[in-house]
Design an enzyme around this catalytic site. Sequence first.
Site, PDB file in Angstrom:
ATOM      1  N   ASP A  32       0.848  -1.185   0.000  1.00 37.47           N
ATOM      2  CA  ASP A  32       0.000   0.000   0.000  1.00 37.47           C
ATOM      3  C   ASP A  32       0.891   1.244   0.000  1.00 37.47           C
ATOM      4  O   ASP A  32       2.036   1.200   0.458  1.00 37.47           O
ATOM      5  CB  ASP A  32      -0.854   0.048   1.263  1.00 37.47           C
ATOM      6  CG  ASP A  32      -2.033  -0.900   1.231  1.00 37.47           C
ATOM      7  OD1 ASP A  32      -2.213  -1.617   0.232  1.00 37.47           O
ATOM      8  OD2 ASP A  32      -2.789  -0.931   2.232  1.00 37.47           O
TER       9      ASP A  32
ATOM     10  N   HIS B 168       4.660  -7.514   0.058  1.00 43.10           N
ATOM     11  CA  HIS B 168       4.370  -8.812  -0.542  1.00 43.10           C
ATOM     12  C   HIS B 168       5.073  -8.959  -1.887  1.00 43.10           C
ATOM     13  O   HIS B 168       5.542  -7.983  -2.471  1.00 43.10           O
ATOM     14  CB  HIS B 168       2.856  -8.976  -0.720  1.00 43.10           C
ATOM     15  CG  HIS B 168       2.106  -9.101   0.572  1.00 43.10           C
ATOM     16  ND1 HIS B 168       1.207 -10.115   0.811  1.00 43.10           N
ATOM     17  CD2 HIS B 168       2.107  -8.345   1.701  1.00 43.10           C
ATOM     18  CE1 HIS B 168       0.681  -9.983   2.019  1.00 43.10           C
ATOM     19  NE2 HIS B 168       1.212  -8.907   2.571  1.00 43.10           N
TER      20      HIS B 168
ATOM     21  N   SER C 253       8.069   3.869   5.238  1.00 48.35           N
ATOM     22  CA  SER C 253       9.312   3.776   4.495  1.00 48.35           C
ATOM     23  C   SER C 253       9.029   3.548   3.022  1.00 48.35           C
ATOM     24  O   SER C 253       7.977   3.939   2.522  1.00 48.35           O
ATOM     25  CB  SER C 253      10.220   2.682   5.058  1.00 48.35           C
ATOM     26  OG  SER C 253      11.540   2.903   4.626  1.00 48.35           O
TER      27      SER C 253
END
Length: 282
Positions: free
Chosen positions: A88, A145, A248
Amino acid sequence: MSLLTALTWALPHRLLSSLARGVAYSESPWVKRRFIDTVVRRFGVDLDEAADPDPASYASFNAFFTRSLKPGARVADPDPRALLMPADGRISQLGPIESDGRIFQAKGQSFTAAELLGDAQAARVFCGGSFATVYLSPRDYHRVHMPWTGVLRETVHVPGRLFSVGPAAVRHVPRLFARNERLVCHFDTDFGPMACVMVGAMLVSGVETVWSGIEIPVYGDAITRKDWRGKGIVLERFAEMARFNYGSTVIVLLPPGAAALAPGLEAESPVRLGQALAYRPG
């Protein structure tokens, strides 16, 4: 350049991040609840999609920040040709890696794949390929992911500073992503090599992987390599790979001809884990 960005040149990055880590892992009810409530309120965190939507149930602020999501909260693009967005956040930049390996950071700013990876030889296979830089803000889901199924070949812990990776710092700190402490994860795929780079940042007190646990800290002063060849570590497309504490950036590097970046993506585009990042030919 903002005053805060200017000050970060002089701040003790690792000391501040170590102190932040202590706060993040504190199980003091007052400390954890104050920080969780502040982040939820300030950044508009959507707790309805969390596997555990009760902020009081988390053992620490870090447990809240690295929370899992409800099943189905994120789904992989159904097109089998699609490489997936790894997290995201929003696109910081994306596009071609120049033939000399140069990667665009912001107007007037760039760095090379060799600098980012800490390895000129490993960088050569990505020259002429493509990249995507995804910034995770404090409101985002903080697990990263896999864009595509890959076999883990090597990880490289590259020491460095811990500048903020917010938009102001990206605009003004030269070679920012090649300066910050980072973990480079090299995978072998059916289209060739793929690199996923977990970039640390100011107050980011840890990077963890699903195969090895905590990688950062301990903060390093020399490049550290771990050879995972022959260990049979296969991560499927859309499987969890790693996680950050605090906000980050993750950078994906692809070799020439591997995939075409998905149309419509551009700098500042908001993105969600599992949407199409790029498409394999055919």
